[in-house]
Design a protein around this motif. Sequence first.
Motif, PDB file in Angstrom:
ATOM      1  N   ASP A  27      62.034  35.949   0.409  1.00 31.02           N
ATOM      2  CA  ASP A  27      63.113  36.660   1.087  1.00 31.02           C
ATOM      3  C   ASP A  27      62.739  36.998   2.534  1.00 31.02           C
ATOM      4  O   ASP A  27      63.573  36.874   3.445  1.00 31.02           O
ATOM      5  CB  ASP A  27      63.458  37.947   0.324  1.00 31.02           C
ATOM      6  N   ASP A  28      61.502  37.419   2.747  1.00 32.06           N
ATOM      7  CA  ASP A  28      61.060  37.743   4.103  1.00 32.06           C
ATOM      8  C   ASP A  28      61.040  36.501   4.995  1.00 32.06           C
ATOM      9  O   ASP A  28      61.383  36.568   6.185  1.00 32.06           O
ATOM     10  CB  ASP A  28      59.667  38.377   4.075  1.00 32.06           C
ATOM     11  N   LEU A  29      60.638  35.367   4.409  1.00 32.22           N
ATOM     12  CA  LEU A  29      60.602  34.127   5.178  1.00 32.22           C
ATOM     13  C   LEU A  29      62.013  33.701   5.574  1.00 32.22           C
ATOM     14  O   LEU A  29      62.256  33.257   6.711  1.00 32.22           O
ATOM     15  CB  LEU A  29      59.913  33.034   4.366  1.00 32.22           C
ATOM     16  N   LEU A  30      62.966  33.838   4.661  1.00 25.01           N
ATOM     17  CA  LEU A  30      64.357  33.530   4.990  1.00 25.01           C
ATOM     18  C   LEU A  30      64.862  34.426   6.118  1.00 25.01           C
ATOM     19  O   LEU A  30      65.537  33.965   7.051  1.00 25.01           O
ATOM     20  CB  LEU A  30      65.237  33.710   3.759  1.00 25.01           C
ATOM     21  N   ALA A  31      64.541  35.721   6.043  1.00 27.45           N
ATOM     22  CA  ALA A  31      64.985  36.656   7.081  1.00 27.45           C
ATOM     23  C   ALA A  31      64.358  36.319   8.433  1.00 27.45           C
ATOM     24  O   ALA A  31      65.028  36.371   9.474  1.00 27.45           O
ATOM     25  CB  ALA A  31      64.638  38.088   6.668  1.00 27.45           C
ATOM     26  N   GLU A  32      63.082  35.949   8.429  1.00 22.44           N
ATOM     27  CA  GLU A  32      62.402  35.607   9.677  1.00 22.44           C
ATOM     28  C   GLU A  32      62.962  34.317  10.271  1.00 22.44           C
ATOM     29  O   GLU A  32      63.113  34.192  11.486  1.00 22.44           O
ATOM     30  CB  GLU A  32      60.900  35.482   9.430  1.00 22.44           C
ATOM     31  N   LEU A  33      63.275  33.335   9.410  1.00 23.83           N
ATOM     32  CA  LEU A  33      63.902  32.110   9.897  1.00 23.83           C
ATOM     33  C   LEU A  33      65.260  32.413  10.531  1.00 23.83           C
ATOM     34  O   LEU A  33      65.625  31.826  11.557  1.00 23.83           O
ATOM     35  CB  LEU A  33      64.063  31.115   8.747  1.00 23.83           C
ATOM     36  N   GLY A  34      66.003  33.324   9.925  1.00 22.25           N
ATOM     37  CA  GLY A  34      67.277  33.724  10.512  1.00 22.25           C
ATOM     38  C   GLY A  34      67.097  34.369  11.866  1.00 22.25           C
ATOM     39  O   GLY A  34      67.878  34.129  12.802  1.00 22.25           O
ATOM     40  N   ARG A  35      66.057  35.172  12.010  1.00 16.61           N
ATOM     41  CA  ARG A  35      65.782  35.814  13.301  1.00 16.61           C
ATOM     42  C   ARG A  35      65.429  34.789  14.372  1.00 16.61           C
ATOM     43  O   ARG A  35      65.729  34.978  15.561  1.00 16.61           O
ATOM     44  CB  ARG A  35      64.634  36.819  13.135  1.00 16.61           C
ATOM     45  N   LEU A  36      64.814  33.675  13.936  1.00 19.93           N
ATOM     46  CA  LEU A  36      64.453  32.605  14.873  1.00 19.93           C
ATOM     47  C   LEU A  36      65.649  31.698  15.201  1.00 19.93           C
ATOM     48  O   LEU A  36      65.516  30.778  16.017  1.00 19.93           O
ATOM     49  CB  LEU A  36      63.323  31.757  14.282  1.00 19.93           C
ATOM     50  N   GLY A  37      66.764  31.919  14.536  1.00 22.64           N
ATOM     51  CA  GLY A  37      67.951  31.121  14.812  1.00 22.64           C
ATOM     52  C   GLY A  37      68.165  29.959  13.870  1.00 22.64           C
ATOM     53  O   GLY A  37      69.060  29.133  14.089  1.00 22.64           O
ATOM     54  N   VAL A 162      51.252  36.687   9.875  1.00 20.26           N
ATOM     55  CA  VAL A 162      51.236  35.447   9.088  1.00 20.26           C
ATOM     56  C   VAL A 162      52.659  34.963   8.849  1.00 20.26           C
ATOM     57  O   VAL A 162      52.971  33.772   9.011  1.00 20.26           O
ATOM     58  CB  VAL A 162      50.509  35.661   7.748  1.00 20.26           C
ATOM     59  N   LEU A 163      53.536  35.872   8.467  1.00 23.52           N
ATOM     60  CA  LEU A 163      54.924  35.522   8.190  1.00 23.52           C
ATOM     61  C   LEU A 163      55.580  34.857   9.394  1.00 23.52           C
ATOM     62  O   LEU A 163      56.263  33.826   9.264  1.00 23.52           O
ATOM     63  CB  LEU A 163      55.701  36.785   7.802  1.00 23.52           C
ATOM     64  N   GLU A 164      55.375  35.399  10.573  1.00 22.58           N
ATOM     65  CA  GLU A 164      56.001  34.849  11.779  1.00 22.58           C
ATOM     66  C   GLU A 164      55.487  33.451  12.093  1.00 22.58           C
ATOM     67  O   GLU A 164      56.264  32.558  12.463  1.00 22.58           O
ATOM     68  CB  GLU A 164      55.756  35.793  12.965  1.00 22.58           C
ATOM     69  N   LEU A 165      54.205  33.221  11.940  1.00 20.87           N
ATOM     70  CA  LEU A 165      53.651  31.896  12.230  1.00 20.87           C
ATOM     71  C   LEU A 165      54.142  30.859  11.222  1.00 20.87           C
ATOM     72  O   LEU A 165      54.455  29.718  11.594  1.00 20.87           O
ATOM     73  CB  LEU A 165      52.123  31.953  12.233  1.00 20.87           C
ATOM     74  N   VAL A 166      54.212  31.232   9.947  1.00 20.73           N
ATOM     75  CA  VAL A 166      54.711  30.296   8.932  1.00 20.73           C
ATOM     76  C   VAL A 166      56.178  29.970   9.211  1.00 20.73           C
ATOM     77  O   VAL A 166      56.594  28.808   9.147  1.00 20.73           O
ATOM     78  CB  VAL A 166      54.545  30.884   7.513  1.00 20.73           C
ATOM     79  N   ALA A 167      56.961  30.973   9.534  1.00 21.35           N
ATOM     80  CA  ALA A 167      58.383  30.746   9.823  1.00 21.35           C
ATOM     81  C   ALA A 167      58.561  29.829  11.037  1.00 21.35           C
ATOM     82  O   ALA A 167      59.427  28.939  11.030  1.00 21.35           O
ATOM     83  CB  ALA A 167      59.089  32.081  10.054  1.00 21.35           C
ATOM     84  N   LYS A 168      57.784  30.017  12.067  1.00 15.00           N
ATOM     85  CA  LYS A 168      57.888  29.157  13.252  1.00 15.00           C
ATOM     86  C   LYS A 168      57.572  27.709  12.906  1.00 15.00           C
ATOM     87  O   LYS A 168      58.234  26.787  13.391  1.00 15.00           O
ATOM     88  CB  LYS A 168      56.942  29.655  14.346  1.00 15.00           C
ATOM     89  N   ARG A 169      56.554  27.491  12.060  1.00 14.82           N
ATOM     90  CA  ARG A 169      56.198  26.129  11.670  1.00 14.82           C
ATOM     91  C   ARG A 169      57.339  25.501  10.859  1.00 14.82           C
ATOM     92  O   ARG A 169      57.711  24.352  11.103  1.00 14.82           O
ATOM     93  CB  ARG A 169      54.918  26.143  10.846  1.00 14.82           C
ATOM     94  N   VAL A 170      57.870  26.227   9.898  1.00 14.57           N
ATOM     95  CA  VAL A 170      58.967  25.701   9.086  1.00 14.57           C
ATOM     96  C   VAL A 170      60.168  25.376   9.961  1.00 14.57           C
ATOM     97  O   VAL A 170      60.773  24.302   9.846  1.00 14.57           O
ATOM     98  CB  VAL A 170      59.362  26.708   7.984  1.00 14.57           C
ATOM     99  N   HIS A 171      60.520  26.311  10.852  1.00 15.31           N
ATOM    100  CA  HIS A 171      61.670  26.107  11.743  1.00 15.31           C
ATOM    101  C   HIS A 171      61.485  24.854  12.598  1.00 15.31           C
ATOM    102  O   HIS A 171      62.414  24.045  12.760  1.00 15.31           O
ATOM    103  CB  HIS A 171      61.834  27.347  12.626  1.00 15.31           C
TER     104      HIS A 171
END
Length: 433
Positions: A27-37, A162-171
């Motif tokens: 859930d946190d990863l989904l929210a962070e991806l949303g924040r990244l656009g 960690v969450l932010e870096l993983v989200a950036k890589r996925v995005h």
Amino acid sequence: MEREPYFFLSYARRDDRGSAFVRRFYDDLLAELGRLGADCSGQQPFLDIERIGLGMDWESALGSEIGHCRALVALCSPAYVNSPYCGKEWAAFESRLLRYREQTDIEVPALIPVLWVPLHNAMPPEISKYQYFEPPMGQEYLEQGLMGLLRSAPGGRAYRAVLELVAKRVHHVADLFRLPRAHGLDLGTVRSPFEGREPTGPGRRTTGHVRVFIAAGVTDPLPTGRQRHEYYGPSPLDWTPYHPPIHPTVAYRAQRVIIDEGCTSSLEVVDRGLGEKLDEAMHNNQTSVLLVDAWAARDSQYRAPLSDYDRQNHPVTGVLVPCHETDEESVDEKLWTDLQQVFRRNWMRRNDPYDPLFQVQVERQRFESRLARMVVVAQNRLMEQAVPRRLPAGPSAPPMPGLNVPYTPPPSSDDPTEPPGRTPPQKDQDDEL
């Protein structure tokens, strides 16, 4: 449009039984991806407890998602390395990366390892060749793993880094690259690259086969007194006691738990031959688990064989009766009074912490942990009373070399090419035959 999950979350069920940390990270990863656009709404990421529904072939569903997802986030741990299906998911996705590199000569960092629980030994090279640590993630991440950070400070700086870096890589990879798809991927044919890599600790890993017997209702007709259709399907194997259709069938959940305990499994529906089958399983040094729907146990189809089980001695068979805590139909005391009449002998030991082979009213968040303990305890009891299998009679073994032949000193050799102490080769009896 063909489904391409934005990412696939690969994890070992043993790491998250009842604690919900995997779901929190998802859930946190989904929210962070949303924040990244990132817009994941059209290509919903894959989490098995959310995407595998009632009546689905879970192995085919996993293969399809792995074969089409844009990125794979792997929560690495000792349990992950020892889970055959986690290894299969890793290998299947990695093969798509290799195909893309062959076609384009481009390395796509779409396989994203996350240190979930620190490993006992060094990270396997199959994982460490992919970048799983960057300095901003911090030393706490290396020492505790991401699940440790979630336990200690779920909203803390170390976890967020960690969450932010993983989200950036996925995005980055999900929006920029389109990997070749693997249509009709059969995970049964894929081999895990981690086999034998990481010990789980002294006495932790078990081996063997578990026969799973299911006593459950179907949609037509529903069990006596039951009004809710959504918990059932056309077969007892489609039974979904935990808030369907979001959560997968109980058969799927049980098989994944058993696999993660290092065992194989088979599925059968309870019938009048249950007692003979349980005896046969024990004779073959196999354990058994009965997954029982309290509603269906009232009907004669199951009541008689389950009552027969209760009157007999089956020391390596476990019984687990799930119950969804928000199912208003299942809070009726009469339902459980009726079940008590089916299991008269065993009822006194229900939910005994020292004898975990008879568990009733097991809620969703405790299902996997209780079943895992049941499997391990049954396997240990089986080892204590397993019947040795005598090998067939055959000819006597030949004598061990040197045990019945008098020792003679090696002859001296004048050949300067012979190293000191070497005996020149001699013809033995086998050469003459």
